[in-house]
Design an enzyme around this catalytic site. Structure first.
Site, PDB file in Angstrom:
ATOM      1  N   ARG A   1      -6.992   1.159 -14.240  1.00 36.35           N
ATOM      2  CA  ARG A   1      -6.786  -0.135 -13.567  1.00 36.35           C
ATOM      3  C   ARG A   1      -7.562  -1.252 -14.264  1.00 36.35           C
ATOM      4  O   ARG A   1      -7.066  -2.361 -14.425  1.00 36.35           O
ATOM      5  CB  ARG A   1      -7.226  -0.042 -12.091  1.00 36.35           C
ATOM      6  CG  ARG A   1      -6.175   0.643 -11.223  1.00 36.35           C
ATOM      7  CD  ARG A   1      -6.653   0.755  -9.795  1.00 36.35           C
ATOM      8  NE  ARG A   1      -6.893  -0.531  -9.152  1.00 36.35           N
ATOM      9  CZ  ARG A   1      -7.687  -0.700  -8.094  1.00 36.35           C
ATOM     10  NH1 ARG A   1      -8.307   0.332  -7.566  1.00 36.35           N
ATOM     11  NH2 ARG A   1      -7.845  -1.886  -7.556  1.00 36.35           N
TER      12      ARG A   1
ATOM     13  N   HIS B   1     -14.189  -7.006  -0.847  1.00 35.14           N
ATOM     14  CA  HIS B   1     -14.097  -5.596  -1.240  1.00 35.14           C
ATOM     15  C   HIS B   1     -14.789  -5.301  -2.567  1.00 35.14           C
ATOM     16  O   HIS B   1     -14.491  -4.294  -3.207  1.00 35.14           O
ATOM     17  CB  HIS B   1     -12.630  -5.151  -1.270  1.00 35.14           C
ATOM     18  CG  HIS B   1     -12.014  -5.060   0.098  1.00 35.14           C
ATOM     19  ND1 HIS B   1     -10.654  -5.086   0.328  1.00 35.14           N
ATOM     20  CD2 HIS B   1     -12.592  -4.937   1.330  1.00 35.14           C
ATOM     21  CE1 HIS B   1     -10.418  -4.990   1.632  1.00 35.14           C
ATOM     22  NE2 HIS B   1     -11.576  -4.907   2.259  1.00 35.14           N
TER      23      HIS B   1
HETATM   24  P1  OAD Z   1      -1.214  -5.020  -0.054  1.00 40.19           P
HETATM   25  O1  OAD Z   1      -0.645  -4.372  -1.257  1.00 40.19           O
HETATM   26  O2  OAD Z   1      -1.411  -4.210   1.147  1.00 40.19           O
HETATM   27  O3  OAD Z   1      -0.291  -6.255   0.369  1.00 40.19           O
HETATM   28  C1  OAD Z   1       0.144  -7.192  -0.548  1.00 40.19           C
HETATM   29  C2  OAD Z   1       0.873  -8.271   0.219  1.00 40.19           C
HETATM   30  O4  OAD Z   1       1.222  -9.291  -0.695  1.00 40.19           O
HETATM   31  C3  OAD Z   1       2.177  -7.815   0.886  1.00 40.19           C
HETATM   32  O5  OAD Z   1       2.162  -8.280   2.233  1.00 40.19           O
HETATM   33  C4  OAD Z   1       3.277  -8.515   0.071  1.00 40.19           C
HETATM   34  O6  OAD Z   1       4.384  -8.905   0.887  1.00 40.19           O
HETATM   35  C5  OAD Z   1       2.549  -9.726  -0.429  1.00 40.19           C
HETATM   36  N1  OAD Z   1       3.031 -10.278  -1.704  1.00 40.19           N
HETATM   37  C6  OAD Z   1       3.495  -9.644  -2.809  1.00 40.19           C
HETATM   38  N2  OAD Z   1       3.733 -10.511  -3.801  1.00 40.19           N
HETATM   39  C7  OAD Z   1       3.419 -11.754  -3.314  1.00 40.19           C
HETATM   40  C8  OAD Z   1       3.410 -13.060  -3.855  1.00 40.19           C
HETATM   41  N3  OAD Z   1       3.787 -13.306  -5.122  1.00 40.19           N
HETATM   42  N4  OAD Z   1       3.009 -14.065  -3.053  1.00 40.19           N
HETATM   43  C9  OAD Z   1       2.623 -13.849  -1.764  1.00 40.19           C
HETATM   44  N5  OAD Z   1       2.592 -12.640  -1.220  1.00 40.19           N
HETATM   45  C10 OAD Z   1       2.975 -11.598  -1.965  1.00 40.19           C
HETATM   46  O7  OAD Z   1      -2.574  -5.738  -0.525  1.00 40.19           O
HETATM   47  P2  OAD Z   1      -3.809  -6.209   0.364  1.00 40.19           P
HETATM   48  O8  OAD Z   1      -3.357  -6.793   1.653  1.00 40.19           O
HETATM   49  O9  OAD Z   1      -4.649  -7.043  -0.523  1.00 40.19           O
HETATM   50  O10 OAD Z   1      -8.625  -2.218  -0.445  1.00 40.19           O
HETATM   51  O11 OAD Z   1      -4.533  -4.846   0.639  1.00 40.19           O
HETATM   52  C11 OAD Z   1      -5.711  -4.837   1.376  1.00 40.19           C
HETATM   53  C12 OAD Z   1      -6.628  -3.786   0.821  1.00 40.19           C
HETATM   54  O12 OAD Z   1      -5.965  -2.532   0.807  1.00 40.19           O
HETATM   55  C13 OAD Z   1      -7.035  -4.001  -0.625  1.00 40.19           C
HETATM   56  O13 OAD Z   1      -8.116  -4.888  -0.777  1.00 40.19           O
HETATM   57  C14 OAD Z   1      -7.393  -2.620  -1.057  1.00 40.19           C
HETATM   58  C15 OAD Z   1      -6.242  -1.865  -0.448  1.00 40.19           C
HETATM   59  O14 OAD Z   1      -6.446  -0.523  -0.240  1.00 40.19           O
HETATM   60  C16 OAD Z   1      -9.720  -2.011  -1.182  1.00 40.19           C
HETATM   61  O15 OAD Z   1      -9.740  -2.145  -2.395  1.00 40.19           O
HETATM   62  C17 OAD Z   1     -10.886  -1.610  -0.373  1.00 40.19           C
END
Ligand code: OAD
Length: 253
Positions: free
Chosen positions: A71, A120
């Site tokens: 990564r 995080h």
């Molecule tokens: P996710 O992968 O869970 O969610 C990504 C979000 O971004 C989704 O709701 C998509 O619809 C949205 N998305 C994708 N492309 C986009 C764009 N160009 N513009 C706007 N939105 C878009 O990622 P996180 O919510 O960040 O934990 O995940 C939360 C945590 O879960 C992360 O920080 C990580 C993971 O396990 C740790 O590293 C502790």
């Protein structure tokens, strides 16, 4: 509809507005950093329990580090996109601006943001797994790819761990404190996050509870969509770009 939403947000952004933005993986998607959930998300091909927990690290530190090394190498080739750049610009322009990110990729800093509240942690930082007395709490290790896996602590020779928060771990109390202070704001934007991982996912509700106008910007609906004051569907880079263009018009650039 989109125009009305943009207007409603722009009306709340003035020179002295207190603006807090929470970002997730969707903000870095346009830079080529994989998200975690969704069609091409990392958790579709990899098992979180085998790679992102203290237990996984204890049982197979080499496997965990190989995944982080992969990564880190991927992220090292990614550049900030318009969303990162606009957030960095807002950080310089608005005194009451605060950025909380769940992303560990460091692209906000690369775009010029400082004082980022790294909820995080950072994939570019490490710490001694055993917290040996001589080592700092965290230090930067940005070699890609790593010369030796797993890397060892220069102070005690023990194992070094990635400086990220794993499932089952708490948020650094200092970081939590800064994030809580940032909930005192006029406008809270939650951008590009699936709103599934707590405690980060609860920040928008807490900000709303304290009187902030809350907005979600996401390509898709999330569990937070029905709880915010305004949900705007679209890419982070696109919607923040629209906002900035409109603000440029109002504020004279
Ligand atoms: P996710 O992968 O869970 O969610 C990504 C979000 O971004 C989704 O709701 C998509 O619809 C949205 N998305 C994708 N492309 C986009 C764009 N160009 N513009 C706007 N939105 C878009 O990622 P996180 O919510 O960040 O934990 O995940 C939360 C945590 O879960 C992360 O920080 C990580 C993971 O396990 C740790 O590293 C502790």
């Amino acid at each position: 509809m989109r125009e009305d939403s943009i207007d409603a947000i722009v009306r709340r952004i003035g020179p002295s507005a207190r603006i807090t933005v929470l970002t997730g993986a969707g903000v870095s998607a346009a830079s080529g950093v994989p998200t975690f959930r969704g069609k091409d998300g990392l958790w579709k091909s990899y098992t979180a329990e085998r790679l992102a927990t203290p237990e996984a690290f204890a049982s197979d530190p080499r496997l965990v580090w190989e995944w982080y090394d992969w990564r880190r190498t991927l992220i090292s080739r990614c550049r900030p996109n318009g969303a990162h750049r606009i957030l960095a610009l807002w950080g310089r322009r608005y005194e009451g601006f605060r950025l909380i990110t769940q992303n560990v990729d460091g692209l906000d800093e690369k775009a010029g943001s400082d004082s980022v509240i790294r909820f995080h942690g950072s994939i570019w930082e490490v710490s001694c797994r055993d917290g040996c007395a001589k080592s700092p709490k965290r230090w930067v290790l940005d070699e890609v790819p790593l010369g030796h896996i797993p890397p060892s602590c220069p102070w005690c020779g023990g194992l070094v761990r990635p400086g990220v928060v794993w499932f089952g771990e708490g948020i650094d109390p200092e970081v939590l404190h800064r994030a809580e202070a940032a909930l005192e704001c006029d406008l809270f934007l939650t951008v590009g996050t699936s709103a599934l991982v707590y405690p980060a996912a609860g920040l928008v509700d807490a900000a709303r509870g304290r009187g902030a106008f809350t907005v979600e910007i996401n390509r898709e609906a999330t569990p937070a969509s029905g709880r915010v004051d305004l949900a705007v569907q679209g890419g982070a880079e696109e919607v923040l770009g629209l906002l900035e263009r409109r603000l440029g018009g109002c504020a004279g650039g």
